[in-house]
Design a protein around this motif. Structure first.
Motif, PDB file in Angstrom:
ATOM      1  N   GLN A  24       8.933   5.625   2.366  1.00 55.53           N
ATOM      2  CA  GLN A  24       7.545   5.313   2.707  1.00 55.53           C
ATOM      3  C   GLN A  24       7.271   3.812   2.681  1.00 55.53           C
ATOM      4  OE1 GLN A  24       5.476   7.404  -0.365  1.00 55.53           O
ATOM      5  NE2 GLN A  24       5.477   9.346   0.728  1.00 55.53           N
ATOM      6  N   ALA A  26       8.296   1.111   4.347  1.00 53.70           N
ATOM      7  CA  ALA A  26       8.010   0.391   5.592  1.00 53.70           C
ATOM      8  C   ALA A  26       6.571   0.625   6.053  1.00 53.70           C
ATOM      9  CB  ALA A  26       8.991   0.798   6.687  1.00 53.70           C
ATOM     10  N   ASP A  27       6.116   1.864   6.023  1.00 51.99           N
ATOM     11  CA  ASP A  27       4.742   2.166   6.435  1.00 51.99           C
ATOM     12  C   ASP A  27       3.730   1.534   5.499  1.00 51.99           C
ATOM     13  OD1 ASP A  27       5.637   3.650   8.590  1.00 51.99           O
ATOM     14  OD2 ASP A  27       5.542   5.559   7.512  1.00 51.99           O
ATOM     15  N   ARG A  28       3.997   1.588   4.206  1.00 47.91           N
ATOM     16  CA  ARG A  28       3.064   1.030   3.231  1.00 47.91           C
ATOM     17  C   ARG A  28       2.977  -0.491   3.365  1.00 47.91           C
ATOM     18  NH1 ARG A  28       2.096   4.239  -1.272  1.00 47.91           N
ATOM     19  NH2 ARG A  28       0.432   2.734  -1.648  1.00 47.91           N
ATOM     20  N   ALA A  30       3.653  -2.190   6.117  1.00 43.51           N
ATOM     21  CA  ALA A  30       3.030  -2.468   7.418  1.00 43.51           C
ATOM     22  C   ALA A  30       1.506  -2.424   7.325  1.00 43.51           C
ATOM     23  CB  ALA A  30       3.523  -1.477   8.464  1.00 43.51           C
ATOM     24  N   ALA A  31       0.986  -1.657   6.390  1.00 40.15           N
ATOM     25  CA  ALA A  31      -0.466  -1.547   6.223  1.00 40.15           C
ATOM     26  C   ALA A  31      -1.061  -2.704   5.422  1.00 40.15           C
ATOM     27  CB  ALA A  31      -0.810  -0.223   5.551  1.00 40.15           C
TER      28      ALA A  31
END
Length: 170
Positions: A24, A26-28, A30-31
């Motif tokens: 998770q 990369a998504d976290r 990116a945010a």
């Protein structure tokens, strides 16, 4: 008098800052707002020196990602017997509760180099006891124009010294 059952609200806020699964990450990240500041450490017994350092690190960018050594990783760092004192989960929860910290993730390797490569921070930061050239990932971050900082120690504190004092007075 009638007693109503206590309604416990699910914790939000600080617990949401903890990345539980590396897939998770990369998504976290990116945010998060950029520029991203990255630092790492054991943070075994959180003290004033840690907090001052993290607050100052956070001022370099828009978001601060703190990578925390796993329990096994701490033991491999040649710390004294019985370290870490606090579990990884507790150390991460305390860091996540700090307003200056945007995200907390753990790592089990001897260094956070793979995490640094994965998140590509604009700023790589360690405490003043580290020379910038000796900070793990410095060459990588510098290679794409990122900056490496060693933040001066404002409050000289030591977890090892705190443990020694506690044991001395026990």
């Amino acid at each position: 008098m009638r007693c109503e059952p206590l309604r416990v609200r699910r914790l939000k806020g600080s617990e949401q800052k903890i990345v539980q699964r590396h897939e998770q990450l990369a998504d976290r990240v990116a945010a998060l707002a950029r520029p991203l500041v990255f630092t790492n450490g054991c943070f075994d017994i959180l003290h004033r020196g840690h907090v001052a350092y993290l607050e100052e690190a956070a001022t370099l960018g828009a978001s601060l990602l703190v990578a925390v050594n796993s329990d096994a990783s701490v033991r491999r760092l040649n710390k004294e017997a019985g370290r870490p004192i606090n579990s990884l989960e507790d150390r991460m929860a305390l860091l996540a509760a700090l307003a200056c910290v945007s995200l907390v993730v753990s790592f089990d390797s001897d260094t956070p180099l793979e995490l640094i490569k994965a998140v590509r921070p604009e700023y790589l930061v360690k405490g003043g006891d580290w020379e910038p050239g000796n900070i793990v990932g410095a060459d990588f971050v510098s290679s794409y124009g990122g900056q490496v900082h060693s933040i001066a120690v404002r409050y000289p504190r030591s977890t090892t010294e705190l443990i020694r004092r506690i044991r001395e007075h026990a």
